[in-house]
Write a protein that holds these residues in place. Structure first.
Motif, PDB file in Angstrom:
ATOM      1  N   GLU A  42       0.841  -1.209   0.000  1.00 57.53           N
ATOM      2  CA  GLU A  42       0.000   0.000   0.000  1.00 57.53           C
ATOM      3  C   GLU A  42       0.867   1.247   0.000  1.00 57.53           C
ATOM      4  O   GLU A  42       0.564   2.221  -0.681  1.00 57.53           O
ATOM      5  CB  GLU A  42      -0.928   0.001   1.207  1.00 57.53           C
ATOM      6  N   GLU A  43       1.949   1.220   0.752  1.00 55.89           N
ATOM      7  CA  GLU A  43       2.855   2.362   0.804  1.00 55.89           C
ATOM      8  C   GLU A  43       3.532   2.571  -0.547  1.00 55.89           C
ATOM      9  O   GLU A  43       3.680   3.706  -1.009  1.00 55.89           O
ATOM     10  CB  GLU A  43       3.910   2.157   1.890  1.00 55.89           C
ATOM     11  N   ALA A  44       3.902   1.478  -1.206  1.00 59.00           N
ATOM     12  CA  ALA A  44       4.529   1.578  -2.525  1.00 59.00           C
ATOM     13  C   ALA A  44       3.557   2.168  -3.534  1.00 59.00           C
ATOM     14  O   ALA A  44       3.947   3.013  -4.354  1.00 59.00           O
ATOM     15  CB  ALA A  44       5.009   0.200  -2.983  1.00 59.00           C
ATOM     16  N   ILE A  45       2.306   1.755  -3.489  1.00 59.80           N
ATOM     17  CA  ILE A  45       1.297   2.300  -4.407  1.00 59.80           C
ATOM     18  C   ILE A  45       1.082   3.778  -4.134  1.00 59.80           C
ATOM     19  O   ILE A  45       1.004   4.586  -5.057  1.00 59.80           O
ATOM     20  CB  ILE A  45      -0.026   1.508  -4.304  1.00 59.80           C
ATOM     21  N   GLU A  46       1.005   4.135  -2.858  1.00 58.69           N
ATOM     22  CA  GLU A  46       0.825   5.545  -2.492  1.00 58.69           C
ATOM     23  C   GLU A  46       1.996   6.394  -2.999  1.00 58.69           C
ATOM     24  O   GLU A  46       1.791   7.478  -3.543  1.00 58.69           O
ATOM     25  CB  GLU A  46       0.701   5.673  -0.976  1.00 58.69           C
ATOM     26  N   ASN A  47       3.206   5.885  -2.863  1.00 61.46           N
ATOM     27  CA  ASN A  47       4.384   6.605  -3.359  1.00 61.46           C
ATOM     28  C   ASN A  47       4.346   6.723  -4.879  1.00 61.46           C
ATOM     29  O   ASN A  47       4.694   7.757  -5.437  1.00 61.46           O
ATOM     30  CB  ASN A  47       5.667   5.906  -2.922  1.00 61.46           C
ATOM     31  N   PHE A  48       3.912   5.654  -5.546  1.00 58.04           N
ATOM     32  CA  PHE A  48       3.820   5.680  -6.999  1.00 58.04           C
ATOM     33  C   PHE A  48       2.782   6.693  -7.455  1.00 58.04           C
ATOM     34  O   PHE A  48       3.015   7.450  -8.403  1.00 58.04           O
ATOM     35  CB  PHE A  48       3.496   4.283  -7.542  1.00 58.04           C
ATOM     36  N   VAL A  49       1.640   6.755  -6.771  1.00 60.08           N
ATOM     37  CA  VAL A  49       0.602   7.734  -7.115  1.00 60.08           C
ATOM     38  C   VAL A  49       1.159   9.145  -6.953  1.00 60.08           C
ATOM     39  O   VAL A  49       0.890  10.026  -7.771  1.00 60.08           O
ATOM     40  CB  VAL A  49      -0.679   7.511  -6.285  1.00 60.08           C
ATOM     41  N   GLN A  50       1.968   9.368  -5.925  1.00 55.62           N
ATOM     42  CA  GLN A  50       2.576  10.685  -5.743  1.00 55.62           C
ATOM     43  C   GLN A  50       3.508  11.016  -6.908  1.00 55.62           C
ATOM     44  O   GLN A  50       3.532  12.148  -7.395  1.00 55.62           O
ATOM     45  CB  GLN A  50       3.350  10.750  -4.416  1.00 55.62           C
ATOM     46  N   ARG A  51       4.252  10.027  -7.400  1.00 53.00           N
ATOM     47  CA  ARG A  51       5.127  10.253  -8.563  1.00 53.00           C
ATOM     48  C   ARG A  51       4.300  10.537  -9.809  1.00 53.00           C
ATOM     49  O   ARG A  51       4.693  11.368 -10.638  1.00 53.00           O
ATOM     50  CB  ARG A  51       6.054   9.058  -8.777  1.00 53.00           C
ATOM     51  N   ILE A  52       3.156   9.860  -9.940  1.00 53.91           N
ATOM     52  CA  ILE A  52       2.276  10.136 -11.079  1.00 53.91           C
ATOM     53  C   ILE A  52       1.772  11.571 -10.998  1.00 53.91           C
ATOM     54  O   ILE A  52       1.738  12.276 -12.006  1.00 53.91           O
ATOM     55  CB  ILE A  52       1.092   9.147 -11.119  1.00 53.91           C
TER      56      ILE A  52
END
Length: 72
Positions: free
Chosen positions: A6-16
């Motif tokens: 979940e943390e990795a997805i959240e970080n990826f969304v921030q990069r998007i």
């Protein structure tokens, strides 16, 4: 407590979101509405290359730019 995934997805969304802003800046667009932003995020999350980890920041920015141009 959030799982690592979940943390990795959240970080990826921030990069998007950063890539979205870079695309907006490049195209001289001041802002987009929340629905458009969410649609762009979903588009990136659904993209096969992105899901397989075969992407870079330029790929995401180009994907976002193409979608913004199509929406105009």
């Amino acid at each position: 407590m959030e799982s690592d995934e979940e943390e990795a997805i959240e970080n990826f969304v921030q990069r998007i979101k950063i890539s979205i802003q870079l695309g907006l800046d490049k195209m001289d667009i001041d802002c987009i509405d929340k629905n458009t932003e969410n649609r762009l995020i979903d588009l990136c999350l659904q993209d096969r290359r992105i899901q397989n980890g075969q992407y870079n920041c330029n790929y995401i920015e180009n994907l976002i730019e193409r979608e913004l141009i199509a929406a105009m």
